[in-house]
Write a protein that holds these residues in place. Sequence first.
Motif, PDB file in Angstrom:
ATOM      1  N   LYS A   1      -0.773   4.674  -0.420  1.00  0.00           N
ATOM      2  CA  LYS A   1      -1.572   5.659   0.314  1.00  0.00           C
ATOM      3  C   LYS A   1      -3.050   5.372   0.106  1.00  0.00           C
ATOM      4  O   LYS A   1      -3.441   4.647  -0.806  1.00  0.00           O
ATOM      5  N   GLY A   2      -3.880   5.931   0.967  1.00  0.00           N
ATOM      6  CA  GLY A   2      -5.327   5.820   0.849  1.00  0.00           C
ATOM      7  C   GLY A   2      -5.956   7.196   0.831  1.00  0.00           C
ATOM      8  O   GLY A   2      -5.505   8.107   1.529  1.00  0.00           O
ATOM      9  N   THR A   3      -7.002   7.351   0.006  1.00  0.00           N
ATOM     10  CA  THR A   3      -7.728   8.619  -0.080  1.00  0.00           C
ATOM     11  C   THR A   3      -9.175   8.371   0.304  1.00  0.00           C
ATOM     12  O   THR A   3      -9.854   7.538  -0.313  1.00  0.00           O
TER      13      THR A   3
ATOM     14  N   ILE B   1       0.841  -1.195   0.000  1.00  0.00           N
ATOM     15  CA  ILE B   1       0.000   0.000   0.000  1.00  0.00           C
ATOM     16  C   ILE B   1       0.883   1.255   0.000  1.00  0.00           C
ATOM     17  O   ILE B   1       1.830   1.378   0.784  1.00  0.00           O
TER      18      ILE B   1
ATOM     19  N   ILE C   1     -12.815   4.134   0.387  1.00  0.00           N
ATOM     20  CA  ILE C   1     -11.434   4.604   0.390  1.00  0.00           C
ATOM     21  C   ILE C   1     -10.762   4.076  -0.876  1.00  0.00           C
ATOM     22  O   ILE C   1     -10.873   2.885  -1.206  1.00  0.00           O
ATOM     23  N   ASN C   2     -10.098   4.954  -1.590  1.00  0.00           N
ATOM     24  CA  ASN C   2      -9.354   4.560  -2.786  1.00  0.00           C
ATOM     25  C   ASN C   2      -7.876   4.417  -2.413  1.00  0.00           C
ATOM     26  O   ASN C   2      -7.233   5.365  -1.993  1.00  0.00           O
ATOM     27  N   TYR C   3      -7.361   3.189  -2.541  1.00  0.00           N
ATOM     28  CA  TYR C   3      -5.974   2.919  -2.188  1.00  0.00           C
ATOM     29  C   TYR C   3      -5.107   2.832  -3.448  1.00  0.00           C
ATOM     30  O   TYR C   3      -5.513   2.252  -4.466  1.00  0.00           O
TER      31      TYR C   3
ATOM     32  N   GLU D   1      -4.635   0.736  -8.339  1.00  0.00           N
ATOM     33  CA  GLU D   1      -5.645   1.210  -7.393  1.00  0.00           C
ATOM     34  C   GLU D   1      -6.639   0.109  -7.059  1.00  0.00           C
ATOM     35  O   GLU D   1      -6.913  -0.762  -7.899  1.00  0.00           O
TER      36      GLU D   1
ATOM     37  N   GLN E   1     -11.996   0.252  -1.377  1.00  0.00           N
ATOM     38  CA  GLN E   1     -12.486  -0.448  -0.188  1.00  0.00           C
ATOM     39  C   GLN E   1     -13.756   0.250   0.303  1.00  0.00           C
ATOM     40  O   GLN E   1     -13.729   1.432   0.655  1.00  0.00           O
TER      41      GLN E   1
END
Length: 372
Positions: A299-301, A297, A307-309, A326, A329
């Motif tokens: 980063k997560g947004t 991983i 959440i888009n990782y 990408e 979740q």
Amino acid sequence: MSVAIIIENVVKRYEKTTVIPNLSLQIKNGEFFTLLGPSGCGKTTLLRMIAGFNSIDGGCIKFDDKVINEIPAYKRNIGMVFQNYAIFPHLTVKENVEYGLKLRKVPKSESDRRVEEILKTVKMYDYKDRLPDKLSGGQQQRVALARAIVIRPNVLLMDEPLSNLDAKLRIEMRSVIRDIQKQIGITTVYVTHDQEEALAISDRIAVMKDGVVQQVGTPCQIYKRPTNIFVATFIGSSNLIKAKINIENGERYVVFNKDYRIKMNNLSSNVKDGQDVIVSIRPEELKIANKGLKVKILKGTFFGKFINYEFTLIDDNVFGENKVCEFVQDISDTNKFLRENDIIYLEPDLSRINVFNEDGSINLIEDVILYE
């Protein structure tokens, strides 16, 4: 009265450059048909050929069974909505909308009735006496739409009509356009480079690249089963991963590495053992599992509902220069949130992923529709 549009082997050249080499399409009577593609792909050129603004250097265009190649634009009975609205700044809303009816010498009583009716349809009747500079961008676009429709054209043509609006207004106006088009039932050809917009409003979409139609189908068909990698990456987001075909005892597998392969029952019978392939997996087609693709991983947004990782594959077998992938979740489905540098396994949804040949030109899944 609405018509079907038949485009047969159409060619367009500018000096020595062929912009559209040989294009054929059939647009059904009353449907909302979108020409989608990047800038310079020929979609606006094709729209202008249908309108009569650009000449046709080969092939023919028909409205129903009538060839219109030599019919001038003003005799084709089309309505046109431009990117810049093109409404007259010195005329009121009502005067702008009735302009085309005056040119056609429609009797005043009939003209007044039709103008009132269409202004109510586009929810601009209360603004009929305003000048355009007193209107918002969305209101001006409604006026342009009303003016195009009030003449009762056979075909409505729209060239990037929402590109000058802000994001929120674009979403609002695309619903307005879609609702009005369905209410009136007019054949509509819509040009855009915005894939989300095309998915939201179209009955069918033609995806174009370099003057060539790559695929024609419903938004769902094109999104779920793109015909090649260009369509897969232009419509939505896709992770592209290198793999190989393995055939054992008549069963077909996609092999990602020595530790992970997946059995696929919907691969074409033409695939060969050992064949190099590219697997296209959309972010929502991956889920956290105890086996699968081993990833790190980045980063997560956070987007509220999900959440888009961003991640990289440990095996580094991503196709193309961009090695960042990408997955999405859904926060309602988990209590565990991932952090930077976490190492996890992701498993793809076998029923939804797509597999392409080595150069990405052919989808190797059985149920792909090239032209719906």
